[in-house]
Design an enzyme around this catalytic site. Structure first.
Site, PDB file in Angstrom:
ATOM      1  N   GLN A 177       0.834  -1.201   0.000  1.00 38.12           N
ATOM      2  CA  GLN A 177       0.000   0.000   0.000  1.00 38.12           C
ATOM      3  C   GLN A 177       0.874   1.259   0.000  1.00 38.12           C
ATOM      4  O   GLN A 177       0.609   2.222  -0.728  1.00 38.12           O
ATOM      5  CB  GLN A 177      -0.923   0.001   1.224  1.00 38.12           C
ATOM      6  N   CYS A 207      22.090   7.208   4.951  1.00 36.17           N
ATOM      7  CA  CYS A 207      21.658   8.220   3.981  1.00 36.17           C
ATOM      8  C   CYS A 207      22.354   9.565   4.171  1.00 36.17           C
ATOM      9  O   CYS A 207      22.317  10.409   3.279  1.00 36.17           O
ATOM     10  CB  CYS A 207      20.145   8.414   4.065  1.00 36.17           C
TER      11      CYS A 207
END
Length: 398
Positions: A50, A152
């Site tokens: 989803q 990151c």
């Protein structure tokens, strides 16, 4: 003792290189792939898919399609298989990005003095940076550094490390030409992301990494003023200020580590709440020094402008860690879509390639952004925030 207070060293980014692999995968490709091997009706995997449909990512860059390599096997790849693949495909991708940065800098491989690499999707000793150096034909005397554990935030962590090395060299009146690079191959780990989601006891305990991450490499060349004195090229950016900080009591919200079943990513839904409130304080901390350096190196008119600089005067190379991170920064700082257009474009068309992404956004910003003043920021495990404040060396007046 009396110390001589000299002006800050001149630090310049003279070349940038971005390299994406050949494949682009839409959200529907992940759904089709998941249905081949996993129970897509399990609560965790159903939730992940989803999120995959609503992530805001139209295509993710990938080193392979879901119809080849590890994706065709009934079992997920082992960590050793992932490492072997990275040493081929990841090193090739990084080398291409480095060649672009060196070519733009007009620097031959033999004149590189330092290399700084970063990745979180490969482990081992010697590090992948040695393989990149050999493939580029760099000198055996190049000073090497490989960062680990920054995730990151790695793209700006290597910029910070490069700046500190260059400042030290300037104090010794020595030229440095630092080649820094980041490479992440995230999509080969998708089997593990899907398997962890399928096994999750409920939809609240899943990592959303499988819906966000992609593959890429990026590189830049940073020179000090002594190296710039030996060339006639116009640099891209002057690096004036940088910093990093930990966000208290957030260590459990982001992680990437080797698990018995493969690499595991932890990325909670609370990350955007923490990151959006960390950007402003870091910006305000670095701004006075940035303003001071512009004032001291510019004419009277520009110096007066520097005194009033604020958030709205900068182009932003924001690490697009997710739609919520971009929206959170926009909301809290009052940024415009114009200021974030490079981050939006990279996220929408390529996804989040971890440490390489913020450098790719900065590279893209060269043609999209128009402001003289630029700030780059990224986030990593810790939670940690990295920020760099730059100034364009060539500004389009149109």
């Amino acid at each position: 003792m009396v110390l001589n207070h000299s002006p800050p060293p001149g630090l310049y980014i003279t070349g940038l290189g971005s390299q994406y692999p050949p494949y682009l995968l839409g959200p529907e490709k992940l759904e089709e792939f998941a249905a081949r091997f996993y129970d897509v009706e399990s609560p965790g995997l159903k939730k992940l898919l989803q999120i995959n449909r609503s992530s805001g990512i139209e295509t993710r860059s990938a080193i392979r399609s879901y119809e080849s390599g590890f994706a065709t096997r009934p079992e997920a790849p082992t960590i050793s298989e992932l490492a072997e693949f990275y040493h081929q495909a990841g090193v090739d991708l990084t080398t291409q990005a480095c060649k672009k940065a060196l070519r733009e800098s007009q620097i031959s491989p033999q004149h590189v003095t330092h290399t700084i690499g970063v990745t979180c999707t490969n482990q081992g000793n010697p590090g992948f940076d040695l393989l990149v150096n050999r493939k580029l034909g760099l000198s055996a005397n190049v000073d090497r550094m490989l960062l680990h554990g920054v995730g990151c935030a790695g793209g700006l962590a290597i910029m910070r490390a490069a700046a500190q090395i260059a400042c030290g060299a300037s104090m010794r009146r020595k030229p440095v030409r630092i080649l820094a690079f980041a490479c992440e191959l995230c999509t080969p780990n998708v089997r593990h992301d899907l398997a962890f989601a399928e096994k999750a006891p409920n939809a609240e305990n899943i990592s959303i990494a499988g819906a966000l991450f992609s593959d890429a490499a990026a590189a830049f060349v940073l020179c000090n003023e002594y190296a710039m004195a030996e060339t006639e090229i116009t640099p891209l950016f002057q690096l004036l200020e940088w910093g990093n900080s930990l966000i208290p009591d957030t260590v459990e919200h982001m992680a990437f580590f080797a698990d018995v079943d493969g690499y595991r990513t932890v990325l909670t839904r609370d990350v955007p709440q923490y990151t959006k409130h960390a950007i402003g304080p870091m910006f305000e901390k670095l701004l006075p020094s940035y303003q001071s350096q512009i004032q001291s190196s510019s004419g009277e008119g520009v110096g007066e402008v520097a005194k009033s600089l604020g958030v709205s005067d900068f182009d932003w190379a924001l690490h697009p860690g997710g739609e919520a991170i971009i929206e959170g920064a926009k909301q809290v700082l009052g940024l415009t879509e114009d200021q974030l257009q490079a981050s939006r474009e990279i996220y929408r068309t390529r996804g989040n390639s971890s440490s390489a992404t913020v450098l790719i956004v900065l590279d893209r910003l060269r043609s999209l952004g128009k402001r003289e003043y630029v700030v780059a920021t990224s986030f990593g495990p810790g939670l940690a925030i990295e920020m760099a404040m730059l100034r364009r060396c060539e500004v389009d007046e149109d």
